[in-house]
Design a protein around this motif. Sequence first.
Motif, PDB file in Angstrom:
ATOM      1  N   ARG A   1       0.822  -1.216   0.000  1.00  0.00           N
ATOM      2  CA  ARG A   1       0.000   0.000   0.000  1.00  0.00           C
ATOM      3  C   ARG A   1       0.853   1.260   0.000  1.00  0.00           C
ATOM      4  N   ARG A   2       1.945   1.250   0.762  1.00  0.00           N
ATOM      5  CA  ARG A   2       2.801   2.431   0.809  1.00  0.00           C
ATOM      6  C   ARG A   2       3.450   2.708  -0.541  1.00  0.00           C
ATOM      7  N   PHE A   3       3.926   1.662  -1.182  1.00  0.00           N
ATOM      8  CA  PHE A   3       4.584   1.843  -2.461  1.00  0.00           C
ATOM      9  C   PHE A   3       3.600   2.327  -3.518  1.00  0.00           C
ATOM     10  N   THR A   4       2.380   1.796  -3.483  1.00  0.00           N
ATOM     11  CA  THR A   4       1.351   2.259  -4.411  1.00  0.00           C
ATOM     12  C   THR A   4       1.033   3.730  -4.180  1.00  0.00           C
ATOM     13  N   SER A   5       1.000   4.143  -2.913  1.00  0.00           N
ATOM     14  CA  SER A   5       0.747   5.549  -2.591  1.00  0.00           C
ATOM     15  C   SER A   5       1.859   6.450  -3.102  1.00  0.00           C
ATOM     16  N   VAL A   6       3.110   5.976  -2.963  1.00  0.00           N
ATOM     17  CA  VAL A   6       4.237   6.768  -3.460  1.00  0.00           C
ATOM     18  C   VAL A   6       4.105   7.006  -4.957  1.00  0.00           C
ATOM     19  N   ILE A   7       3.796   5.958  -5.701  1.00  0.00           N
ATOM     20  CA  ILE A   7       3.645   6.091  -7.149  1.00  0.00           C
ATOM     21  C   ILE A   7       2.536   7.080  -7.473  1.00  0.00           C
ATOM     22  N   PHE A   8       1.425   6.994  -6.738  1.00  0.00           N
ATOM     23  CA  PHE A   8       0.319   7.918  -6.976  1.00  0.00           C
ATOM     24  C   PHE A   8       0.759   9.362  -6.759  1.00  0.00           C
ATOM     25  N   PHE A   9       1.431   9.613  -5.645  1.00  0.00           N
ATOM     26  CA  PHE A   9       1.884  10.977  -5.355  1.00  0.00           C
ATOM     27  C   PHE A   9       2.859  11.473  -6.425  1.00  0.00           C
ATOM     28  N   TYR A  10       3.768  10.615  -6.857  1.00  0.00           N
ATOM     29  CA  TYR A  10       4.725  11.002  -7.889  1.00  0.00           C
ATOM     30  C   TYR A  10       3.999  11.420  -9.166  1.00  0.00           C
ATOM     31  N   LEU A  11       3.107  10.558  -9.631  1.00  0.00           N
ATOM     32  CA  LEU A  11       2.443  10.814 -10.913  1.00  0.00           C
ATOM     33  C   LEU A  11       1.447  11.962 -10.809  1.00  0.00           C
ATOM     34  N   PHE A  12       0.689  12.003  -9.711  1.00  0.00           N
ATOM     35  CA  PHE A  12      -0.320  13.045  -9.547  1.00  0.00           C
ATOM     36  C   PHE A  12       0.336  14.426  -9.455  1.00  0.00           C
ATOM     37  N   SER A  13       1.401  14.538  -8.673  1.00  0.00           N
ATOM     38  CA  SER A  13       2.066  15.830  -8.524  1.00  0.00           C
ATOM     39  C   SER A  13       2.703  16.277  -9.835  1.00  0.00           C
ATOM     40  N   THR A  14       3.209  15.334 -10.611  1.00  0.00           N
ATOM     41  CA  THR A  14       3.791  15.673 -11.915  1.00  0.00           C
ATOM     42  C   THR A  14       2.718  16.206 -12.854  1.00  0.00           C
ATOM     43  N   LEU A  15       1.537  15.566 -12.849  1.00  0.00           N
ATOM     44  CA  LEU A  15       0.439  16.037 -13.689  1.00  0.00           C
ATOM     45  C   LEU A  15      -0.023  17.431 -13.264  1.00  0.00           C
ATOM     46  N   ILE A  16      -0.153  17.653 -11.951  1.00  0.00           N
ATOM     47  CA  ILE A  16      -0.578  18.968 -11.458  1.00  0.00           C
ATOM     48  C   ILE A  16       0.451  20.032 -11.833  1.00  0.00           C
ATOM     49  N   ALA A  17       1.735  19.686 -11.773  1.00  0.00           N
ATOM     50  CA  ALA A  17       2.778  20.639 -12.153  1.00  0.00           C
ATOM     51  C   ALA A  17       2.632  21.044 -13.614  1.00  0.00           C
TER      52      ALA A  17
ATOM     53  N   ILE B   1      10.410   8.959 -12.319  1.00  0.00           N
ATOM     54  CA  ILE B   1       9.024   9.314 -12.638  1.00  0.00           C
ATOM     55  C   ILE B   1       8.483  10.498 -11.851  1.00  0.00           C
ATOM     56  N   ASN B   2       9.177  10.934 -10.778  1.00  0.00           N
ATOM     57  CA  ASN B   2       8.706  12.112 -10.048  1.00  0.00           C
ATOM     58  C   ASN B   2       9.379  13.339 -10.645  1.00  0.00           C
ATOM     59  N   MET B   3       8.740  13.933 -11.634  1.00  0.00           N
ATOM     60  CA  MET B   3       9.391  14.945 -12.457  1.00  0.00           C
ATOM     61  C   MET B   3       8.550  16.216 -12.562  1.00  0.00           C
ATOM     62  N   ASN B   4       8.228  16.806 -11.415  1.00  0.00           N
ATOM     63  CA  ASN B   4       7.454  18.056 -11.426  1.00  0.00           C
ATOM     64  C   ASN B   4       8.157  19.133 -12.234  1.00  0.00           C
ATOM     65  N   GLY B   5       9.439  19.338 -11.935  1.00  0.00           N
ATOM     66  CA  GLY B   5      10.191  20.367 -12.630  1.00  0.00           C
ATOM     67  C   GLY B   5      10.315  20.091 -14.107  1.00  0.00           C
ATOM     68  N   ALA B   6      10.519  18.831 -14.456  1.00  0.00           N
ATOM     69  CA  ALA B   6      10.623  18.465 -15.866  1.00  0.00           C
ATOM     70  C   ALA B   6       9.312  18.727 -16.598  1.00  0.00           C
ATOM     71  N   ALA B   7       8.177  18.412 -15.955  1.00  0.00           N
ATOM     72  CA  ALA B   7       6.871  18.663 -16.571  1.00  0.00           C
ATOM     73  C   ALA B   7       6.674  20.149 -16.828  1.00  0.00           C
ATOM     74  N   ILE B   8       7.118  20.977 -15.890  1.00  0.00           N
ATOM     75  CA  ILE B   8       7.013  22.433 -16.060  1.00  0.00           C
ATOM     76  C   ILE B   8       7.877  22.900 -17.226  1.00  0.00           C
ATOM     77  N   THR B   9       9.118  22.418 -17.270  1.00  0.00           N
ATOM     78  CA  THR B   9      10.028  22.811 -18.345  1.00  0.00           C
ATOM     79  C   THR B   9       9.475  22.410 -19.706  1.00  0.00           C
ATOM     80  N   ILE B  10       9.031  21.171 -19.824  1.00  0.00           N
ATOM     81  CA  ILE B  10       8.508  20.681 -21.096  1.00  0.00           C
ATOM     82  C   ILE B  10       7.293  21.494 -21.532  1.00  0.00           C
ATOM     83  N   THR B  11       6.381  21.768 -20.592  1.00  0.00           N
ATOM     84  CA  THR B  11       5.153  22.489 -20.919  1.00  0.00           C
ATOM     85  C   THR B  11       5.431  23.934 -21.296  1.00  0.00           C
TER      86      THR B  11
END
Length: 423
Positions: free
Chosen positions: A72-88, A292-302
């Motif tokens: 459950r913890r690992f699944t939560s980590v993946i969710f936070f990584y992907l969700f925060s990247t999308l929000i960024a 996969i936790n790439m908030n900054g990268a998502a911002i740069t690309i966008t």
Amino acid sequence: MFIIKKYNETSLVLRIIIGLILGIACALLFPQATMLTTLGNLFVGALRAIAPLLVFFLVASALLAGNSHLDRRFTSVIFFYLFSTLIAAVIAVFASTLFPKKIVLASAYQASKAPSGIKEIVNSLLMNLVDNPVNALVKANYIGILFWAILTGFALKAVAKKETITIMNDIASGLTKMVQWIINLAPFGVMGLVYTSVSQNGLGIFSKYGSLLLLLMGSMIFVALVVNPLIVGIALKRNPYPLVFRCLKESGITAFFTRSSAANIPVNMALCERLGLDRDVYAISIPLGATINMNGAAITITVMTLATANTLGIHLNIVTAIALSVLAALAACGSSGVTGGSLLLIPLACSLFGIPNAIAMQVVGVGVILGVVQDSMETALNSSGDVLFAATAEYRDRLKAGKPLPAFLNQSLFSHKTYKEEA
């Protein structure tokens, strides 16, 4: 040999600054020195050539070597990584819409018409998805590259032996080393790119680059100090800033100077230990976060993609805004853990607007010029977020199990006590 040794011992940031200054000076003094233009073209061409292979083998080898055990913890980590990247990525779209920027390109280009509806976008994505894998690599079709890399990773995982995993990892590591070699020559490429831009457009281009850099930095700071704390605060129902500031201080500052999420993994692992996290979880989630936790990268690309679209007269609508946010988040997750990794995936997002790879790679060159600051801040945001969300996932699991959290989460923002002192 002495010169080469001194060159390699000098900070890359300092070398890039020197290259930038020399490029400006040469453009003003020798505007007809076409050899310097060639340096810029060679640098961009090398990145353009190696990027498709790098993306393919990084993604395939990561899936092949990945651990299949998930709790459950690992699944939560993946969710936070992907969700925060999308929000960024979404934040970057809004910021670029409120403060539209343009990029000075070395040559003019009339872009094809932007997708007009969801049907056209989906059809284009699906056709690029199933493109011949060899053709996808040759044409730098990053959507197709990601698709075939994922299939290759899962297929090999089902049949591969240990030797196969070793070979794939060695190829990915070798390609990463090649990128590092190319990036090491960035000062010469920057000198050539700056020379070309200044000799053709004058010094006025730096006011535009400066405003573009401010947009990138502002978006990243907003995500680091507002968006990420909001996600953590909602998940833990606690004041998030003690944890946020600690991650920024003990991970973000180091990542700012190393400019590599992969290089900062040992720092993050040590911080996770000081935070009292479960090693069995963070030993997997931290290396995964570097990919996969790439908030900054998502911002740069966008931001860079929308600046290119604005330059070419392509207008954004709600459909393309949504598609770009998702695509930028996916592209960011494919960024390599080395300096400038996100820049290599700008062509993926540009393809959504019908912008060809030749133009997109010019934008990559502009990104290298901005990278002295942009890439440092991007890496700091990405790498500190790796620990931030790993800790959030575990602390959230402790709350659900009725276990206590570290005392610093309930203290003031200005507390200087460490976790061990509180324990």
